[in-house]
Design an enzyme around this catalytic site. Structure first.
Site, PDB file in Angstrom:
ATOM      1  N   ASP A  18      25.117 -24.128  17.569  1.00 13.94           N
ATOM      2  CA  ASP A  18      24.007 -23.263  17.165  1.00 13.94           C
ATOM      3  C   ASP A  18      23.021 -23.144  18.327  1.00 13.94           C
ATOM      4  O   ASP A  18      22.522 -24.158  18.833  1.00 13.94           O
ATOM      5  CB  ASP A  18      23.318 -23.869  15.933  1.00 13.94           C
ATOM      6  N   MET A  19      22.745 -21.912  18.756  1.00 13.87           N
ATOM      7  CA  MET A  19      21.818 -21.700  19.860  1.00 13.87           C
ATOM      8  C   MET A  19      20.385 -22.039  19.424  1.00 13.87           C
ATOM      9  O   MET A  19      20.017 -21.837  18.269  1.00 13.87           O
ATOM     10  CB  MET A  19      21.878 -20.251  20.339  1.00 13.87           C
ATOM     11  N   GLU A 121      25.656 -18.338  16.566  1.00 10.68           N
ATOM     12  CA  GLU A 121      26.342 -19.555  16.109  1.00 10.68           C
ATOM     13  C   GLU A 121      27.858 -19.358  16.106  1.00 10.68           C
ATOM     14  O   GLU A 121      28.368 -18.267  15.858  1.00 10.68           O
ATOM     15  CB  GLU A 121      25.856 -19.976  14.721  1.00 10.68           C
TER      16      GLU A 121
END
Length: 636
Positions: A18-19, A121
């Protein structure tokens, strides 16, 4: 309702990446002066400063939340930098962020099966990569553990700051660990390496969760943000889920989760352990009951789909409060803009990825005049998707009108639309061997165009007149009548002239296909400067051929009629045949994609259908013969 899926036979290593506040990071890369500063990305509208889409961790330290609007964020954090999201067609344009997400996906996909879940994501199945590492270079020394992997947060271990890294190194290279945990340790090292690569190549940080299934990996990926990763050993699953609120679990945030709370008194996932599988099945059905029973134990058989591209394309717009749309003209104006963007995106997907979307869906939120609390929802409507901006706009408006009619239930009352969206779904790869009908028109050396042209009128494409197209494929020979053949054997001067033959053939073609003003036959593209088409039908395919004089078939004809080949060549010279050359094209009828044919102009569709659907009772009469050919010669 959720359904339990079969569990894999062997342990897996699944990661959810997840960024970290991704939109902000993209803007910080564009403007490095924003790095380290409290920053937020806001919507394009300026009402109360715009809604916050993403908030940096520096701004969160001041109490700024995503639920705030820009003006409120400035009151909480006066020094915050508000960056407006790009705008196109009166709405947010997310292409900048989609492209940045694709950069990250390209790196993550290098180590295993990759499923892009959203712009920021990704799910990874690293089972094979972990097995390879365990077999060839297993982690066996704490000192040699990759630095970023040693920073992993491992559930069940002491999290004391002084001992955290030491404990993580020891866990990652345990010699007495079971096979599942050894695989998980390898997976943690691989994810750490990937995260470092992402940072080095894109300047983006990301967090991750590593577990034996997608459900657990997703749950823990955000536990230790930013730029960290969390590992879930099998021995820690029950303790982790015991205190997890029901609403935090995927698919339990809505009505099902509320039912568990209201009907069974379940507040945490751990509370579900007190119910038998039979009890849950009795309450929620066999499939959902089994899914709940397995979820409470951290069991999930959901697989990572090997998908780097989105499953659908959607464009939407909200119209809150006084901006609500209250007439068909305003709805059509916005629908046209949404459909224009959707058309560009699916056409780009087609050109770049060779994928076709098959379904167009319209969603809307609406209310009736003087019925603000009505529970009646605007029905979603779908239809087959036709490529081309104009066609999508036309179909979307028809879907809206149909949905509005159902929503109003034939009542003559006012209405307002607060949300509109159009979606292209059921996207599939173009099967190998399938292409546009233009493939059969162009020469062998020409590159095939996209399977579905964006233009709704192919003949208007100026490129069709280029020299890339082949010369006339063939020319239908006009054969003289029986009496004329006899005259040709004795008096060749009485042969039908080439002009007469061409005029007769043009007349025959015009009778076969009704003329449509402003359009033209597909023959225009098959033959430049020629007016006729030779057709041969076979039960298993279609052969379109041009055979010049001297070919074997011409020799056979001459032999059949007891005419020397030289004489037959002279006859051909005065007919509609080309002076020289041979060009034969063959293809199977099954290779023609019906979806492509449907996108062509109507008169060309009828012509192609005539090729692929020959008459059930084909005439055996040779063209150009007279009625006398049906009667046997009189016996003397």
């Amino acid at each position: 309702m959720p359904v339990a899926k079969p569990e894999p036979q062997e342990p897996r290593v699944i990661a959810h990446v997840d960024m970290d506040c991704f939109y902000v990071q993209v803007e910080q890369r564009r403007n490095p002066a924003l790095r380290g500063q409290p920053t937020a990305v806001v919507q394009y509208n300026d009402w109360k400063g715009g809604g916050l889409i993403a908030v940096s961790y520096e701004a969160r330290g001041f109490g700024v939340k995503r639920s705030m609007r820009g003006d409120e964020a400035k009151r909480v954090c006066p020094g915050i930098n508000l960056v407006q999201v790009p705008v196109a067609r009166g709405k947010a344009d997310l292409n900048l962020y989609r492209s940045a997400g694709s950069e990250v996906v390209a790196i993550l996909a290098s180590k295993g099966k990759c499923e892009r879940a959203s712009i920021d994501e990704v799910y990874l199945d690293l089972t094979d990569a972990a097995k390879e590492m365990l077999l060839q270079a297993p982690p066996d020394s704490p000192e040699e553990i990759f630095m970023e992997a040693a920073k992993s947060n491992i559930l069940g271990l002491l999290s004391d700051a002084g001992e955290k890294e030491k404990n993580a190194r020891a866990w990652l290279c345990r010699s007495d660990a079971d096979y599942q945990d050894k695989l998980l340790a390898c997976g943690a090292i691989i994810v750490a390496q990937l995260r470092v690569r992402v940072l080095e190549e894109t300047q983006f940080t990301c967090s991750a969760g590593i577990a034996h299934n997608k459900m657990l990996a997703k749950l823990v990926s955000g536990m230790h943000k930013p730029a960290q990763q969390t590992v879930v050993p099998s021995s820690s699953v029950q303790d982790f889920l015991a205190s997890l609120p029901v609403k935090k679990m995927k698919q339990l945030g809505g009505k099902l989760g509320s039912s568990l709370q209201d009907d069974l008194g379940v507040e945490t996932i751990g509370d579900l352990l007190s119910f038998t599988e039979d009890k849950l099945q009795e309450q929620y059905g066999v499939n959902t009951g089994t899914w709940l029973w397995k979820t409470a134990r951290g069991i999930s058989g959901e697989e990572v789909e090997d998908r780097l591209l989105p499953k659908s394309h959607g464009c939407g717009k909200t119209f809150p409060g006084p901006r609500a749309l209250k007439n068909s003209a305003s709805v059509k104006g916005w629908l046209d803009q949404l459909c224009e963007e959707l058309s560009e995106r699916i056409q780009s997907d087609l050109n770049q990825n060779k994928r076709i979307a098959q379904t167009l869906t319209l969603h809307a939120r609406a209310s009736k005049e003087n019925e603000r609390d009505s529970t009646k929802k605007f029905p979603s409507k779908s239809c087959p998707l036709r490529y081309g901006t104009g066609k999508i706009q036309e179909d979307a408006m028809k879907l809206f009108e149909t949905g509005l009619h159902e929503f109003l239930e034939s009542q003559n009352t006012g209405w307002s639309i607060t949300s509109l969206s159009v979606t292209a779904s059921k996207i599939f790869d173009i099967p190998s061997g399938t292409s546009s009908i233009l493939r059969y028109i162009k020469g062998p050396s020409s590159a095939a165009p996209p399977a579905i042209p964006d233009s709704s009128s192919v003949p208007e494409d100026p490129s069709l007149d280029n020299d890339v197209f082949v010369k006339p494929i063939h020319e239908e020979q006009c054969q003289p009548s029986t009496s004329q053949k006899e005259d040709n054997n004795t008096h060749s001067a009485s042969a039908i002239s080439a002009k007469q033959c061409q005029a007769n053939e043009e007349k025959r073609i015009s009778k076969k296909l009704p003329e449509v003003k402003g359009t033209s036959s597909i023959l225009k593209f098959l033959s430049r400067g020629q007016s006729t088409l030779h057709e041969k039908r076979k039960s298993d395919g279609l052969i379109c051929s041009h055979q010049g004089p001297g070919s074997s078939s011409e020799a056979n004809k001459a032999e059949e009629h007891n005419v020397p080949a030289e004489a037959e060549d002279r006859n051909n010279t005065s007919s509609c045949a080309e002076p020289s050359g041979s060009n034969t094209w063959m293809f199977n009828i099954q290779d023609i994609d019906p979806a492509v044919v449907e996108e062509l102009p109507p008169e060309i569709q009828r012509e192609i259908q005539g090729w692929v659907r020959p008459s059930k009772h084909p005439s055996t009469k040779r063209r150009g013969s007279t009625i006398s050919s049906y009667f046997p010669p009189a016996r003397s």
